[in-house]
Design an enzyme around this catalytic site. Sequence first.
Site, mmCIF file in Angstrom:
data_model
loop_
_atom_site.group_PDB
_atom_site.id
_atom_site.type_symbol
_atom_site.label_atom_id
_atom_site.label_comp_id
_atom_site.label_asym_id
_atom_site.label_seq_id
_atom_site.Cartn_x
_atom_site.Cartn_y
_atom_site.Cartn_z
ATOM 1 N N ASP A 257 16.767 7.813 42.137
ATOM 2 C CA ASP A 257 17.603 8.613 42.945
ATOM 3 C C ASP A 257 17.213 9.427 43.834
ATOM 4 O O ASP A 257 16.387 9.243 44.077
ATOM 5 C CB ASP A 257 18.529 9.132 41.653
ATOM 6 C CG ASP A 257 18.760 7.686 40.647
ATOM 7 O OD1 ASP A 257 19.781 6.470 41.281
ATOM 8 O OD2 ASP A 257 19.166 7.397 39.641
ATOM 9 N N LYS A 279 22.677 8.261 45.098
ATOM 10 C CA LYS A 279 24.760 8.748 44.559
ATOM 11 C C LYS A 279 24.506 10.280 45.430
ATOM 12 O O LYS A 279 24.663 10.983 44.162
ATOM 13 C CB LYS A 279 24.813 8.108 43.277
ATOM 14 C CG LYS A 279 24.549 6.316 42.715
ATOM 15 C CD LYS A 279 24.962 6.134 41.530
ATOM 16 C CE LYS A 279 23.771 5.802 40.683
ATOM 17 N NZ LYS A 279 23.704 5.268 39.369
ATOM 18 N N MET A 394 27.039 18.163 36.737
ATOM 19 C CA MET A 394 28.050 17.799 37.152
ATOM 20 C C MET A 394 29.000 18.622 36.857
ATOM 21 O O MET A 394 30.215 17.928 37.308
ATOM 22 C CB MET A 394 28.451 16.058 37.124
ATOM 23 C CG MET A 394 26.868 15.365 37.354
ATOM 24 S SD MET A 394 27.428 13.902 37.044
ATOM 25 C CE MET A 394 27.247 13.671 34.970
HETATM 26 C C1 LIG Z 1 24.168 12.306 37.173
HETATM 27 S S1 LIG Z 1 23.010 13.215 36.577
HETATM 28 C C2 LIG Z 1 21.546 13.209 35.461
HETATM 29 C C3 LIG Z 1 21.793 13.698 34.735
HETATM 30 C C4 LIG Z 1 19.677 13.523 34.739
HETATM 31 N N1 LIG Z 1 19.598 12.168 33.733
HETATM 32 C C5 LIG Z 1 19.397 13.866 33.759
HETATM 33 O O1 LIG Z 1 18.465 13.697 32.006
HETATM 34 O O2 LIG Z 1 18.907 15.570 33.541
HETATM 35 C C6 LIG Z 1 23.484 14.771 37.269
HETATM 36 C C7 LIG Z 1 23.414 16.253 36.739
HETATM 37 O O3 LIG Z 1 22.105 16.089 36.515
HETATM 38 C C8 LIG Z 1 22.215 18.052 36.514
HETATM 39 N N2 LIG Z 1 21.311 18.037 37.099
HETATM 40 C C9 LIG Z 1 19.940 17.551 37.463
HETATM 41 N N3 LIG Z 1 18.321 17.451 37.747
HETATM 42 C C10 LIG Z 1 18.856 19.276 37.962
HETATM 43 C C11 LIG Z 1 18.259 19.893 39.090
HETATM 44 N N4 LIG Z 1 17.158 19.850 39.437
HETATM 45 N N5 LIG Z 1 19.209 21.595 38.579
HETATM 46 C C12 LIG Z 1 20.335 21.476 38.322
HETATM 47 N N6 LIG Z 1 21.108 21.000 37.730
HETATM 48 C C13 LIG Z 1 19.924 19.516 37.762
HETATM 49 C C14 LIG Z 1 22.875 18.225 37.584
HETATM 50 O O4 LIG Z 1 24.342 18.583 36.801
HETATM 51 C C15 LIG Z 1 23.765 16.922 38.248
HETATM 52 O O5 LIG Z 1 25.057 17.393 38.798
#
Ligand SMILES: C[S@@+](CC[C@H](N)C(=O)[O-])C[C@H]1O[C@@H](n2cnc3c(N)ncnc32)[C@H](O)[C@@H]1O
Length: 464
Positions: A257, A279, A394
Amino acid sequence: MTANPYPLGLRLHGRRVVVVGGGAVATRRVPALLDAGADVLLVAPELTPALRARVDAGRLHWVPRRFQPEDLDGAWLVQVAIDDPMAAASVSAVAAERRIFCVRADDRTAATAWTPAVTRHGPVTVAVLGGGDPRRAMTVRDAIRELLAVRLGSDGIASTRGQSGPPAGATGGTDVVDATGTGGADGAGDVVGATGTGGATGTGGADGATGTAGMTGAGGGRRAGRVALVGAGPGDPELITVKGWRLLTEADVVVADRLVPGLLLDELRPDVELVDASKIPYGPSRAQEEINQILVDRALAGAVVVRLKGGDPYVFGRGGEELLACAAAGVTVTVVPGVTSSIAAPAAAGIPVTHRGVAHEFTVVSGHLAPDSPASLVRWDALAGLHGTLVILMGLKNLAAITATLIAHGRPPQTPAAVVQEATTGTQRVLRSTLGEVAADLLAADLRPPAVVVVGDVVGALDG
Ligand SMILES: C[S@@+](CC[C@H](N)C(=O)[O-])C[C@H]1O[C@@H](n2cnc3c(N)ncnc32)[C@H](O)[C@@H]1O
């Protein structure tokens, strides 16, 4: 006889590096250049979604066309990441004319510089050149990596602690078998079948030359393919689990991803097939069904497939759908949990999601749908009544509507709130505000995804 290469540590901060090509090799090479602070100019008619996301985030410059000699004006280094030998040779010739070192993905013997197999431990970087044999370089690098993981702390300073990592035989994830359709997808804890050991054969180097992933085991026979759903952690490449890293080193195919740490991709064997399943929020997306099909097809063809996902695979990661698709096709799946951004992003900003006497619960919620959307499954009115910590993933696009709804249903507007963007990476940004003002402050500060919003008294709990 070829003379030995002369090892150097290039200090690229603020220096122009030109990458020619916008495909899988460039996707793997660019993160390390950005990590080194290079001023990256990408020249390619098309980009992978992962590279496009970095362009959109303002991390690098993109010239959307084929290479022209003036692209090398002011460059210190050029990486040729295209597989057309004629085109690569012409870039290489311009670079040689101008005395600019040139790394070639298509032909390492024609390159004037090689990129080594690398492992990073805090400030310590170990780079291995395998005397022309990329597999040797990778093998030595992996051995050193394991050794350093034991001997050095994450800050790269020698530790007096004993062996770190999980005890031998410990399983960090839930193994699910459904080769017969009886294993189910409920994480019943069955043991996976044969794992095989790196039967991939590569013709490329640690310098990024491409090769073909082999599908045969050590004995030369066809081995069983399998899929591992691996959580890559929130951004810092050192936040992947030991088990996740080991599976990556065994992979023939990695389906990644956009949010996975780019440096993990840089450390893959060159013969690994990298499938970019990015995505991008509100942008082009690849259908989940197509990703499921790729996992199933590759595994049925005998490949060891790692589905590498940001954070944890089951936290808004659609890992469940992928597991079900594999199980339906009789493909063995291993699930390796990851460090989720929902906890790690607040932590990286100095915010504990719970704190004694402050919050006895935390709730993780997706804000990708507006509160009034008929498709929303979230009871925002009920969440407004909680005293604890609310972590919204998100949620940037809908933040104004979300905060207004929470306030309308009773959460006080002066409740502390924070936004953490790109947590645990070198580009992390943190905004501290209140529930009533965070949506406006976010716009003023121009914060962007990926970001986590934290609401609750924990936001100030560790402030002195
Ligand atoms: C589709 S979700 C996936 C979450 C992921 N599976 C997790 O456990 O962190 C994507 C969202 O995770 C958050 N996110 C992921 N990585 C991040 C990071 N390094 N800093 C801040 N938010 C993050 C944001 O809100 C982003 O829009």
